[in-house]
Design a protein around this motif. Structure first.
Motif, PDB file in Angstrom:
ATOM      1  N   ILE A  98       0.791  -1.376   0.016  1.00 29.89           N
ATOM      2  CA  ILE A  98      -0.025   0.022   0.117  1.00 29.89           C
ATOM      3  C   ILE A  98       0.874   1.252  -0.020  1.00 29.89           C
ATOM      4  O   ILE A  98       0.790   2.341  -0.716  1.00 29.89           O
ATOM      5  CB  ILE A  98      -0.967   0.000   1.223  1.00 29.89           C
ATOM      6  CG1 ILE A  98      -1.878  -1.169   1.100  1.00 29.89           C
ATOM      7  CG2 ILE A  98      -1.578   1.440   1.370  1.00 29.89           C
ATOM      8  CD1 ILE A  98      -2.761  -1.312   2.459  1.00 29.89           C
ATOM      9  N   ILE A  99       1.896   1.179   0.776  1.00 29.00           N
ATOM     10  CA  ILE A  99       2.782   2.458   0.983  1.00 29.00           C
ATOM     11  C   ILE A  99       3.645   2.647  -0.287  1.00 29.00           C
ATOM     12  O   ILE A  99       3.650   3.753  -0.839  1.00 29.00           O
ATOM     13  CB  ILE A  99       3.823   2.317   2.021  1.00 29.00           C
ATOM     14  CG1 ILE A  99       2.964   2.452   3.430  1.00 29.00           C
ATOM     15  CG2 ILE A  99       4.953   3.437   1.946  1.00 29.00           C
ATOM     16  CD1 ILE A  99       3.589   2.124   4.853  1.00 29.00           C
ATOM     17  N   ALA A 100       3.962   1.334  -0.946  1.00 28.77           N
ATOM     18  CA  ALA A 100       4.809   1.533  -2.264  1.00 28.77           C
ATOM     19  C   ALA A 100       3.769   2.131  -3.400  1.00 28.77           C
ATOM     20  O   ALA A 100       4.147   3.073  -4.193  1.00 28.77           O
ATOM     21  CB  ALA A 100       5.233   0.189  -2.713  1.00 28.77           C
ATOM     22  N   GLY A 101       2.432   1.873  -3.378  1.00 31.62           N
ATOM     23  CA  GLY A 101       1.575   2.332  -4.330  1.00 31.62           C
ATOM     24  C   GLY A 101       1.426   3.844  -4.150  1.00 31.62           C
ATOM     25  O   GLY A 101       1.487   4.669  -4.852  1.00 31.62           O
ATOM     26  N   LEU A 102       1.475   4.180  -2.757  1.00 33.26           N
ATOM     27  CA  LEU A 102       1.093   5.764  -2.399  1.00 33.26           C
ATOM     28  C   LEU A 102       2.449   6.554  -2.847  1.00 33.26           C
ATOM     29  O   LEU A 102       2.230   7.589  -3.515  1.00 33.26           O
ATOM     30  CB  LEU A 102       0.678   5.796  -1.118  1.00 33.26           C
ATOM     31  CG  LEU A 102      -0.698   5.540  -0.743  1.00 33.26           C
ATOM     32  CD1 LEU A 102      -0.771   5.640   0.774  1.00 33.26           C
ATOM     33  CD2 LEU A 102      -1.682   6.391  -1.472  1.00 33.26           C
ATOM     34  N   TYR A 103       3.595   5.706  -2.758  1.00 28.12           N
ATOM     35  CA  TYR A 103       4.574   6.494  -3.031  1.00 28.12           C
ATOM     36  C   TYR A 103       4.906   6.544  -4.563  1.00 28.12           C
ATOM     37  O   TYR A 103       5.028   7.834  -5.000  1.00 28.12           O
ATOM     38  CB  TYR A 103       6.058   5.637  -2.603  1.00 28.12           C
ATOM     39  CG  TYR A 103       7.231   6.110  -2.928  1.00 28.12           C
ATOM     40  CD1 TYR A 103       7.736   7.075  -2.110  1.00 28.12           C
ATOM     41  CD2 TYR A 103       8.091   5.829  -3.921  1.00 28.12           C
ATOM     42  CE1 TYR A 103       9.144   7.688  -2.379  1.00 28.12           C
ATOM     43  CE2 TYR A 103       9.139   6.351  -4.026  1.00 28.12           C
ATOM     44  CZ  TYR A 103       9.717   7.147  -3.434  1.00 28.12           C
ATOM     45  OH  TYR A 103      11.043   7.710  -3.645  1.00 28.12           O
ATOM     46  N   LEU A 158       9.889  -1.203  -4.163  1.00 23.33           N
ATOM     47  CA  LEU A 158       8.911  -0.623  -5.217  1.00 23.33           C
ATOM     48  C   LEU A 158       9.007  -1.589  -6.336  1.00 23.33           C
ATOM     49  O   LEU A 158      10.094  -2.045  -6.756  1.00 23.33           O
ATOM     50  CB  LEU A 158       9.668   0.672  -5.666  1.00 23.33           C
ATOM     51  CG  LEU A 158       9.651   1.951  -4.674  1.00 23.33           C
ATOM     52  CD1 LEU A 158      10.216   2.958  -5.524  1.00 23.33           C
ATOM     53  CD2 LEU A 158       8.100   2.086  -4.154  1.00 23.33           C
ATOM     54  N   PRO A 159       7.621  -2.107  -6.794  1.00 26.40           N
ATOM     55  CA  PRO A 159       7.785  -2.924  -7.823  1.00 26.40           C
ATOM     56  C   PRO A 159       8.058  -2.370  -9.078  1.00 26.40           C
ATOM     57  O   PRO A 159       7.981  -1.129  -9.183  1.00 26.40           O
ATOM     58  CB  PRO A 159       6.249  -3.344  -7.712  1.00 26.40           C
ATOM     59  CG  PRO A 159       5.285  -2.055  -7.029  1.00 26.40           C
ATOM     60  CD  PRO A 159       6.717  -1.533  -6.344  1.00 26.40           C
ATOM     61  N   ARG A 160       8.461  -3.136 -10.214  1.00 23.73           N
ATOM     62  CA  ARG A 160       8.564  -2.440 -11.548  1.00 23.73           C
ATOM     63  C   ARG A 160       7.650  -2.206 -12.100  1.00 23.73           C
ATOM     64  O   ARG A 160       6.522  -2.851 -12.147  1.00 23.73           O
ATOM     65  CB  ARG A 160       9.457  -3.601 -12.369  1.00 23.73           C
ATOM     66  CG  ARG A 160      11.136  -3.639 -11.704  1.00 23.73           C
ATOM     67  CD  ARG A 160      11.666  -4.582 -12.544  1.00 23.73           C
ATOM     68  NE  ARG A 160      13.259  -4.588 -12.050  1.00 23.73           N
ATOM     69  CZ  ARG A 160      14.080  -5.100 -12.807  1.00 23.73           C
ATOM     70  NH1 ARG A 160      13.767  -6.237 -13.509  1.00 23.73           N
ATOM     71  NH2 ARG A 160      15.413  -5.495 -12.124  1.00 23.73           N
TER      72      ARG A 160
END
Length: 184
Positions: A98-103, A158-160
């Protein structure tokens, strides 16, 4: 009954709540129970503070209006839809995703000078603290003993960017452009 029609907000809310009830029932019910006072506040605020045509009978003598009832129903439906979407999000993703998506979504805010690294770090620390099992009651926050410090580091993975992400972004941009064109 002829003048009543279901607004798109009520239909979308019903659909979101149905999907939430089928996939993450206990989480959805827990979130709805935790927000019951917000729902009550919305209902009271719109029912008694919206001018309009008084409802017939006892309800009208209490000061309730048709416009207030419709506004309360619509705003409660919006809040329920948001809570249903949050329940679906929390059920499908862990905190780090969730945090990675918001980032990633906050990248355009850097043009305004907003530092998304700090926001992500604060959110990670907040969620880490909220997930801590040592604090059970709000009275524990005021206890005399200092909380134990836990050394460690927080990492954000972070996903690619994949082709499906580009497809979803293109679909969203197309939908926003179509909405803007239809609204004007």
């Amino acid at each position: 009954m002829q003048g009543l029609s279901l607004s798109p907000t009520l239909l979308v809310s019903a659909l979101v709540l149905l999907v939430g009830a089928l996939t993450c029932r206990s989480l959805l019910l827990r979130l709805l129970r935790r927000t019951r006072w917000i729902f009550l506040s919305l209902i009271v605020m719109f029912l008694w503070m919206t001018p309009g045509v008084m409802l017939p009978g006892l309800w009208g003598s209490l000061g309730l209006t048709e416009e207030g009832a419709l506004a309360a129903a619509e705003h409660c439906a919006r809040l329920a839809a948001v809570i249903g979407l949050v329940a679906l999000l929390l059920d499908r993703l862990d905190h780090s995703r969730i945090i990675a998506g918001l980032y990633v979504l906050m990248a355009p805010l850097e043009w305004l000078g907003i530092q998304r690294q700090r926001i992500a770090l604060r959110l990670m620390l907040t969620l880490d603290y909220a997930a801590d099992d040592r604090v059970r009651h709000w009275q524990d926050w005021f206890a005399d003993h200092a909380p134990e410090s836990r050394p460690g580091e927080l990492t954000l993975v972070l996903p690619r960017f994949q082709w499906l992400d580009g497809l979803v972004l293109a679909a969203l941009a197309t939908a926003l452009a179509a909405y803007g064109w239809l609204a004007s």
